[in-house]
Design an enzyme around this catalytic site. Structure first.
Site, short mmCIF file in Angstrom:
data_model
loop_
_atom_site.label_atom_id
_atom_site.label_comp_id
_atom_site.label_asym_id
_atom_site.label_seq_id
_atom_site.Cartn_x
_atom_site.Cartn_y
_atom_site.Cartn_z
CB SER A 142 -0.85 -0.01 1.28
OG SER A 142 -1.46 1.25 1.49
CE1 TYR A 155 -4.48 -2.29 5.07
CE2 TYR A 155 -3.36 -0.20 4.70
CZ TYR A 155 -4.03 -1.30 4.20
OH TYR A 155 -4.25 -1.41 2.85
P1 NAD Z 1 -11.64 -6.30 -0.15
O1 NAD Z 1 -12.24 -6.20 1.22
O2 NAD Z 1 -12.46 -5.94 -1.33
O3 NAD Z 1 -11.09 -7.78 -0.38
C1 NAD Z 1 -10.31 -8.44 0.56
C2 NAD Z 1 -10.51 -9.94 0.40
O4 NAD Z 1 -9.62 -10.59 1.33
C3 NAD Z 1 -11.93 -10.41 0.74
O5 NAD Z 1 -12.41 -11.28 -0.26
C4 NAD Z 1 -11.76 -11.14 2.06
O6 NAD Z 1 -12.68 -12.20 2.26
C5 NAD Z 1 -10.33 -11.65 1.95
N1 NAD Z 1 -9.72 -11.95 3.24
C6 NAD Z 1 -9.75 -11.20 4.37
N2 NAD Z 1 -9.09 -11.82 5.35
C7 NAD Z 1 -8.63 -13.01 4.84
C8 NAD Z 1 -7.88 -14.09 5.35
N3 NAD Z 1 -7.50 -14.11 6.64
N4 NAD Z 1 -7.58 -15.10 4.53
C9 NAD Z 1 -7.98 -15.10 3.24
N5 NAD Z 1 -8.71 -14.11 2.70
C10 NAD Z 1 -9.03 -13.08 3.49
O7 NAD Z 1 -10.32 -5.42 -0.06
P2 NAD Z 1 -9.32 -4.88 -1.20
O8 NAD Z 1 -9.42 -3.40 -1.18
O9 NAD Z 1 -9.50 -5.59 -2.46
O10 NAD Z 1 -7.93 -5.24 -0.53
C11 NAD Z 1 -7.06 -6.21 -1.05
C12 NAD Z 1 -5.64 -5.88 -0.60
O11 NAD Z 1 -5.27 -4.61 -1.13
C13 NAD Z 1 -5.47 -5.77 0.92
O12 NAD Z 1 -4.24 -6.35 1.30
C14 NAD Z 1 -5.44 -4.27 1.15
O13 NAD Z 1 -4.73 -3.93 2.31
C15 NAD Z 1 -4.73 -3.82 -0.11
N6 NAD Z 1 -4.92 -2.41 -0.44
C16 NAD Z 1 -6.16 -1.93 -0.77
C17 NAD Z 1 -6.30 -0.60 -1.07
C18 NAD Z 1 -7.63 0.00 -1.46
O14 NAD Z 1 -7.71 1.22 -1.55
N7 NAD Z 1 -8.67 -0.78 -1.67
C19 NAD Z 1 -5.19 0.26 -1.04
C20 NAD Z 1 -3.97 -0.26 -0.70
C21 NAD Z 1 -3.84 -1.61 -0.42
#
Ligand code: NAD
Length: 260
Positions: A142, A155
């Protein structure tokens, strides 16, 4: 097809960025393990991908569970013929100031991001080393791998930690033709972000619109959200890159938020 015949495991693939990456990998010819703690969602998504001609299998995987990770990665390797790409993406957000966060919440967020990153990386590396055909480890960092925001302490710490994992795997994997890189997204409107907008706005005593323009996107170059397809395109690029010229790197995909 940039990933023709490659085999990938994507964690957290039932939603948001993981789903967009899995979709892009299938489009580029890969066979993909859709790993998620939410099996029903993973199964529904894998079925949808198969309906449109892709090769995808759903896996019940809590990335903090060593047995589920080992078994899930093993099942993909057996069904699809080895492992070429890991996208360690599963994650969640927890909002609390350091002075307020409970030890249980601190440990849970570090576990999902850091233990999960480690366990999935280790499981895939063992297959890659044994196969002797190289591979790509892609960790989902991130912009918070490089800077902090209030109320996101655990985080931020976890995402900084993934930078260390990426750099270590880049050095250790080189002898085996394995590259490791970290994607550092800015804000993308996935469920993870949609739920934190009202919560953070309330904590700060501002409107959702103010939070978006004056906090989340304030230091982007154009006030725009990053999209899930932006992240998926970068994941394809990193997965397909042909040499170790690109390893141990952390790439911001954030409309200019943080240029380090
Ligand atoms: P999201 O909530 O849409 O998807 C996350 C997925 O991870 C879900 O399907 C959930 O069921 C799964 N998950 C959660 N805990 C889990 C576990 N213990 N084991 C297996 N699966 C698990 O979120 P997203 O925004 O798509 O995030 C995905 C990644 O991207 C994360 O690591 C998040 O920190 C990172 N990220 C997201 C953003 C953003 O703006 N959306 C920005 C920077 C980083």
């Amino acid at each position: 097809m940039q990933l023709d015949s490659k085999v990938a495991v994507v964690t957290g693939a039932a939603s948001g960025l993981g789903a967009a990456i899995a979709r892009a990998f299938i489009r580029e010819g890969a066979r993909v393990g859709i790993a998620d703690i939410n099996l029903a969602a993973a199964e529904a998504f894998a079925a949808e991908l198969r309906t449109s001609g892709g090769q995808a299998m759903a896996l019940q995987m809590d990335v903090t569970d060593e047995v589920q990770v080992e078994q899930g990665v093993g099942r993909v390797a057996e069904a699809f013929g080895g492992i070429d790409i890991l996208v360690s993406n599963a994650g969640f957000q927890h909002l609390d100031a350091i002075a307020d966060v409970s030890f249980a919440n601190w440990k849970r967020i570090l576990a999902v991001h850091l233990d999960g990153g480690f366990l999935t990386t280790r499981a895939c590396l063992r297959h890659m080393y044994r196969q002797g055909r190289g591979g790509a480890i892609i960790l989902m960092g991130s912009v918070h791998s490089k800077e902090a925001s209030v109320s996101k302490g655990p985080y931020v710490v976890a995402k900084h930690g993934l930078l260390g994992l990426c750099r270590t795997v880049a050095k250790e994997g080189a002898a085996h033709g394995v590259r490791a890189n970290l994607i550092c997204p800015g804000y993308v409107r996935t469920p993870l972000v949609e739920t934190q907008i009202p919560e953070l706005a309330e904590r700060m005593g501002i409107s959702d619109a103010q939070l978006i323009s004056e906090v989340m996107l304030r230091t982007t170059v154009d006030g725009e959200f990053t999209s899930d397809t932006d992240i998926a395109d970068v994941a394809v690029f990193l997965a397909a890159f042909p040499s170790a010229a690109l390893t141990g790197q952390s790439i911001n995909v954030s409309h200019g938020w943080n240029m380090g």
